[in-house]
Design an enzyme around this catalytic site. Structure first.
Site, PDB file in Angstrom:
ATOM      1  N   ASP A  87     -23.736  26.234  37.061  1.00  0.00           N
ATOM      2  CA  ASP A  87     -23.585  24.932  37.700  1.00  0.00           C
ATOM      3  C   ASP A  87     -24.622  24.719  38.799  1.00  0.00           C
ATOM      4  OD1 ASP A  87     -21.469  24.169  36.125  1.00  0.00           O
ATOM      5  OD2 ASP A  87     -19.930  24.796  37.552  1.00  0.00           O
TER       6      ASP A  87
ATOM      7  N   TYR B 122     -20.702  38.907  36.866  1.00  0.00           N
ATOM      8  CA  TYR B 122     -20.950  37.948  37.932  1.00  0.00           C
ATOM      9  C   TYR B 122     -20.687  38.619  39.274  1.00  0.00           C
ATOM     10  CZ  TYR B 122     -21.106  33.920  34.746  1.00  0.00           C
ATOM     11  OH  TYR B 122     -21.447  33.029  33.758  1.00  0.00           O
TER      12      TYR B 122
END
Length: 244
Positions: free
Chosen positions: A52, A110
Site C-alpha cells: 500500500d 513482514y
C-alpha cells in the site's frame, strides 16, 4: 527471450503503493518506465504482491522478460543508474521461463518497526509510540497468532477472498537499537493483516487488551473485536520465499 528475477527494495514514502493505479505514482510504474527506456519498448513486470501507499519493501521480488543479452549483474547496475534513489535493485538472476514471481510464492516475511523516541530521520520509516509498552505482554499475545487460524478478525471486512485461513510460522518481537521490530513469517497474509495484528498487540502492550484476548479475537472472526490498524509507514515486505 529470457526471464529475469529481481529482488528490489524501496522507500514507499513518496508512492501510492506498488501496483499501477490512476491516482498516483507507483513503484511498478517507475520500474516499468525505466525498463522501457532500456528496451525502447514497453516492458511489463510481475511482482510477488502489492504494497500500500507509504509501505516499504526490503525484499520485494519481480520478474520480467527481456530480449537484451545483458548479464544479470549489469542489469542491476543499469537499473540502479536509471531508477530514483528510493528504489534499488538488490540482485538479479536469470530463471526458468515458467517462473512466476506472484504465483510461485510459498511464504513471506513482514517486519513492522516501532520507535520509542522521536527521531526526525526515521519519521517516515518507523512509527513513534510515545506511551509505555509491556514487551512481555506483547510477546505473550503474539504467541497466540502462531499456527493455522481464520484471521477474519485481523483483516479489513471488505477483504476480497472468502478463505481467510492463513498459517503463521514464526512471530517474534525484536529490539534493534532503540526500535522494536515485529517480525511475522507465514504462508501468506490478508489485506492489512499485519497492521491490524500490530495495532492490536500495541494495545496489549499498553494494557487495553490482555494477551489471552488475542485467542478470543481469533475465535470471534469479527474485525470489530480486534484493535486499531497500525499506520502504514512502519511496515516492510522483508522477504519472499519460493520453492528451492
Amino acid at each position: 527471450m529470457r526471464r529475469l528475477k529481481c529482488t528490489i527494495q524501496y522507500d514507499g514514502t513518496g508512492y501510492a503503493g506498488y501496483q499501477v493505479q490512476p491516482n498516483g505514482l507507483t513503484i511498478q510504474e517507475v520500474i516499468e518506465t525505466t525498463l522501457a527506456r532500456m528496451h525502447k519498448h514497453p516492458v511489463k513486470i510481475i511482482g510477488s504482491g502489492r504494497t500500500d501507499a507509504r509501505v516499504h519493501a526490503y525484499g520485494q521480488v519481480i520478474h520480467f522478460d527481456t530480449e537484451l543479452a545483458i548479464p544479470p549483474e549489469n542489469v542491476v547496475k543499469a537499473l540502479n543508474t536509471l531508477l530514483p534513489a528510493d528504489i534499488r535493485v538488490r540482485s538479479c538472476e536469470e530463471v526458468e521461463p515458467t517462473f512466476e514471481a506472484r504465483y510461485d510464492v510459498v511464504g513471506k516475511e513482514y517486519r513492522y518497526f516501532v520507535r520509542r523516541e522521536e527521531n526526525a530521520f526515521r519519521r517516515n520509516l518507523s512509527v513513534h509510540i510515545p506511551y509505555p509498552l509491556d514487551l512481555e505482554r506483547i510477546r505473550q499475545g503474539m504467541a497466540y497468532l502462531v499456527g493455522t487460524h481464520d484471521f477474519s478478525s485481523f483483516c479489513v471486512a471488505k477483504t476480497e477472498t472468502d478463505n481467510r485461513v492463513r498459517t503463521i510460522y514464526e512471530a517474534e518481537l525484536m529490539t534493534v537499537g532503540d526500535e522494536l521490530v515485529f517480525r511475522f513469517q507465514g504462508s501468506g497474509f490478508l489485506y492489512n493483516q499485519i497492521r491490524i495484528m500490530v495495532g492490536t498487540l500495541l494495545d496489549v502492550g499498553r494494557g487495553r487488551f490482555a494477551p489471552e484476548d488475542i485467542k478470543k479475537m481469533l475465535l470471534a472472526k469479527d474485525r470489530n473485536v480486534a484493535g486499531v490498524t497500525a499506520p502504514p509507514h512502519g511496515l516492510y515486505l522483508w522477504e519472499v520465499f519460493y520453492p528451492e
